[in-house]
Design an enzyme around this catalytic site. Structure first.
Site, PDB file in Angstrom:
ATOM      1  N   GLU A  61      42.978  34.856  47.046  1.00 47.74           N
ATOM      2  CA  GLU A  61      42.049  35.473  47.024  1.00 47.74           C
ATOM      3  C   GLU A  61      40.829  35.304  47.860  1.00 47.74           C
ATOM      4  O   GLU A  61      40.301  35.896  48.593  1.00 47.74           O
ATOM      5  CB  GLU A  61      41.489  35.717  45.553  1.00 47.74           C
ATOM      6  N   PHE A  87      40.362  38.630  39.237  1.00 44.38           N
ATOM      7  CA  PHE A  87      40.572  37.522  40.367  1.00 44.38           C
ATOM      8  C   PHE A  87      39.812  37.545  41.443  1.00 44.38           C
ATOM      9  O   PHE A  87      39.725  36.598  42.369  1.00 44.38           O
ATOM     10  CB  PHE A  87      42.006  37.943  40.936  1.00 44.38           C
ATOM     11  N   HIS A 130      42.490  40.420  32.291  1.00 46.38           N
ATOM     12  CA  HIS A 130      42.849  41.268  33.395  1.00 46.38           C
ATOM     13  C   HIS A 130      41.976  42.439  33.409  1.00 46.38           C
ATOM     14  O   HIS A 130      41.998  43.529  33.870  1.00 46.38           O
ATOM     15  CB  HIS A 130      44.297  41.909  32.858  1.00 46.38           C
TER      16      HIS A 130
END
Lengths: 326, 362
Positions: A61, A87, A130
């Site tokens: 990332e 993320f 998430h």
């Protein structure tokens, strides 16, 4: 001409149109090319634009956003995808401390026209790593724009504007909405300007400011309240930075009551900033205290049932508005 | 060319020995005037560095990260760049800017934050210039490394000849940014040169605290490209190694990691006292390997330079720097309204409002 598109299809069309229009637009991220995106937002783009413009990257990332900064300096208009907002923390250094600062640091010599697309999956039973939704963190990063579309039509028009914008844009999508419903989206080209809120429903008794997923909940609540004779104005924030306080304040001056409903956890969330601005500019117009409906200050639970209870929904908005107009 | 490509030969690549004699076989093709220009840049960087240290001690500039001892690595590598290439530096790279042709007047305008400061007094980055294709150095260590890779990927996509070179220190190689960037560059065969100046200290932490490997160069193997270990105090070795890497990148043959093994003779910055973490004797040992003295011996041995030339050059440079300092210091300071400049392409309403509010107090 209008036809019905889902949120994901509308985003796909925005990317496709901008890539056809401008060869400087390239896409990179994890699983964006061959797989067409884990949620199909970039489906078919590899086939149309080829592997030099639609690029699958390593799981990396910081390098994805860092490379986007470099590509933007080279004169491209990269659209980097970070699969989950969770993320993005890994790449925040590059987004906040690099992309958002380079114009300033260079005394205006450099610009970084990039878009980082990401999504949060609250409501999809994806668990606490998430589902995080923290756009408010990025309000502390001058130089960055933060966009939060709530409908397929807006998603398309806002993404096209974000890609054409000369500043770095964080574009936060709601994963739950990708394939949930379709709506009319114009076939003709249109843009929706960044930095403007949208009055999604006119009303006189209470202003409800909602963001992203919660806009739909607010509209449903407004419909139900209307049946009981309560007139709710629903404002979709659309862009969190720069924030269109004017539209919100004008509404509050009319309705004299404000409910803010959005998915941030309550402390320091988007609702805190909206409430502060209204308190600064329009406190004397308020007939009752501002009500904030947020996620509790807790990580998102995995259990589907608990998660539903955790989330802001139409019932909670109906309840809050009903109490206000008592 | 016998480079110390890891896995083949261990021992840093060197052309000029300490006594100024040279490995004739590996001498790069450089004209006398090019070599003298390199020497001049190194001396200019050293004298300017010394002035900036003193100006900071006198309270006339805010901070300085000295480059003393690292001139060969920076000047040698930067002399290989073409005008279309871009530099993604760290914060110690004044010798690179000088080699890139940045006038010292611009560097001094920056240091004094006067009205001609190209960065508008906005950041402590030492310098930055679109014209010279130098990106302002970020403060978080290693942040510029993935950016250089993205730039190189974009240049390749656009079919342009530009190569990116990024400078960083041994400390940066411990960062995730370094590993992610090298991995990315290897996968995409990006036209980028990773130039690590291993000056053996990250503020107070010695090289042994950054990695368990003997060299940094060998890390390139894990990313699928070549690593080169070079004597960072030998300007011709640094030039040759970088030239080869730049040409390779330009031909589309991908990235190279160069480790220039050198030594930071001065403190980390003007805010650091190195006597707390290293012995004076160690510094003295490295002074004997001074890159400028070594190159001077080389030039004199070959009859290209003399002590008289040298004295004249130092005098000339000293006069020049003094004059430029005087000029930069006399210029007006930045106007307060630049606080609100250069954040967005066009000013959003809330900034206009905040600017108005602030202007009542300034």
């Amino acid at each position: 001409m209008e036809r019905e598109l889902s949120f994901a299809e509308a985003l796909n069309e925005a990317l496709r149109e901008e890539m056809r229009r401008d060869e400087r637009v390239i896409i990179f991220g994890e699983d964006v090319a061959v797989a067409g995106g884990v949620y199909k937002v970039t489906k078919g783009l590899l086939e149309e634009f080829g592997p030099n413009r639609v690029i699958d990257t390593p799981i990396s990332e910081a390098a994805i956003v860092g490379a986007a900064v470099g590509a933007a300096l080279m004169g491209l208009r990269p659209v980097a995808e970070i699969m989950y907002m969770d993320f993005l923390t890994i790449a925040t250094d590059q987004l906040v401390t690099h992309a958002a600062k380079l114009r300033f640091m260079s005394g205006g010599q450099l610009k970084v026209p990039l878009v980082v697309r990401t999504q949060y999956s609250l409501g999809r039973v994806h668990g606490s790593q998430h589902s995080q939704f923290y756009p408010a963190w990025f309000l502390q990063s001058p130089g960055l724009k933060v966009v939060l579309p709530a409908t397929p039509r807006d998603a398309k028009g806002l993404l096209k504007s974000a890609i054409r914008d000369d500043d770095p844009v964080l574009f936060v999508e709601c994963g739950l909405l990708y394939h949930r419903y379709k709506e009319n989206v114009p076939e003709e080209e249109y843009l929706i300007p960044l930095g403007k809120a949208d009055v999604k429903r006119r009303g006189n008794d209470v202003t409800v400011v909602a963001v992203s997923r919660v806009v739909r909940e607010a509209l449903e609540a407004a419909q139900r309240l209307d049946e009981r004779g309560i007139s709710v104005e629903v404002i979709d924030l659309m862009t969190a930075q720069p924030m269109d306080s004017e539209t919100i304040i004008n509404s509050v001056k009319k309705t004299n009551r404000l409910v803010i409903a959005e998915d941030s956890v309550k402390t320091g969330g988007l609702s805190a900033e909206i409430a502060a601005r209204v308190a600064e500019e329009a406190l004397e117009y308020l007939d009752s205290p501002i009500v904030r409906l947020n996620s509790p200050d807790m990580p998102v639970p995995f259990s589907a049932k608990l998660e539903q209870e955790y989330m802001v929904n139409a019932d909670k908005i109906v309840d809050a508005v009903s109490k206000l107009v008592g | 060319m016998q480079m110390s490509i890891v896995g083949c030969v261990m021992g840093a690549f060197q052309i000029i020995s300490l006594d100024g004699s040279a490995d004739e076989e590996h001498l790069p093709e450089l004209s006398t005037s090019q070599m003298l220009k390199m020497y001049r840049d190194m001396v200019l960087a050293r004298r300017l560095d010394s002035w900036l240290m003193r100006l900071q001690r006198m309270g006339r500039v805010a901070i300085h990260a000295p480059s003393e001892g690292q001139e060969a690595a920076m000047v040698g590598s930067a002399h290989t760049l073409e005008s279309e290439d871009w530099v993604f530096p760290s914060y110690r790279e004044i010798p690179v800017y000088i080699a890139r042709g940045v006038p010292i007047s611009e560097i001094l305008n920056r240091q004094f934050c006067n009205e001609e400061d190209p960065l508008h007094g906005h950041d402590m980055a030492v310098y930055g210039s679109r014209r010279h294709k130098i990106v302002p150095a970020p403060v978080p260590v290693g942040m510029q490394i993935p950016t250089a890779v993205g730039f190189a990927m974009a240049a390749k996509y656009r079919g342009e000849k530009a190569v990116a070179i990024t400078y960083f220190g041994d400390g940066a190689t411990s960062k995730g940014d370094f590993h992610e960037a090298l991995n990315f560059a290897g996968v995409f065969k990006a036209p980028v040169v990773f130039f690590c100046q291993n000056n053996q200290y990250a503020i107070s932490c010695p090289f042994s605290r950054q990695t368990a490997t003997k060299t940094i160069a060998e890390k390139a193997v894990a990313y699928g490209f070549e690593g080169v270990w070079v004597d960072g105090n030998d300007v011709l070795a640094c030039y040759s190694a970088t030239k080869r890497a730049i040409e390779k990148a330009r031909r589309g043959e991908g990235p190279t990691l160069i480790e220039a093994f050198t030594y930071r003779l001065g403190p980390h910055t003007t805010a650091d006292d190195p006597s707390r973490y290293r012995e004076h004797a160690e510094v003295e040992k490295w002074r004997e390997r001074d890159p400028i003295a070594r190159f001077k011996r080389f030039l004199i041995r070959r009859g290209l330079w003399s002590e008289e030339d040298d004295a004249k050059l130092h005098e000339e440079i000293e006069e020049d720097i003094k004059l430029e300092i005087e000029k930069a210091e006399r210029k007006r300071p930045l106007k307060p309204d630049v606080i609100f400049a250069d954040v967005y392409e066009s000013e959003p309403w809330h900034l206009a409002e905040e600017r108005d509010e602030f202007s009542r107090f300034i």
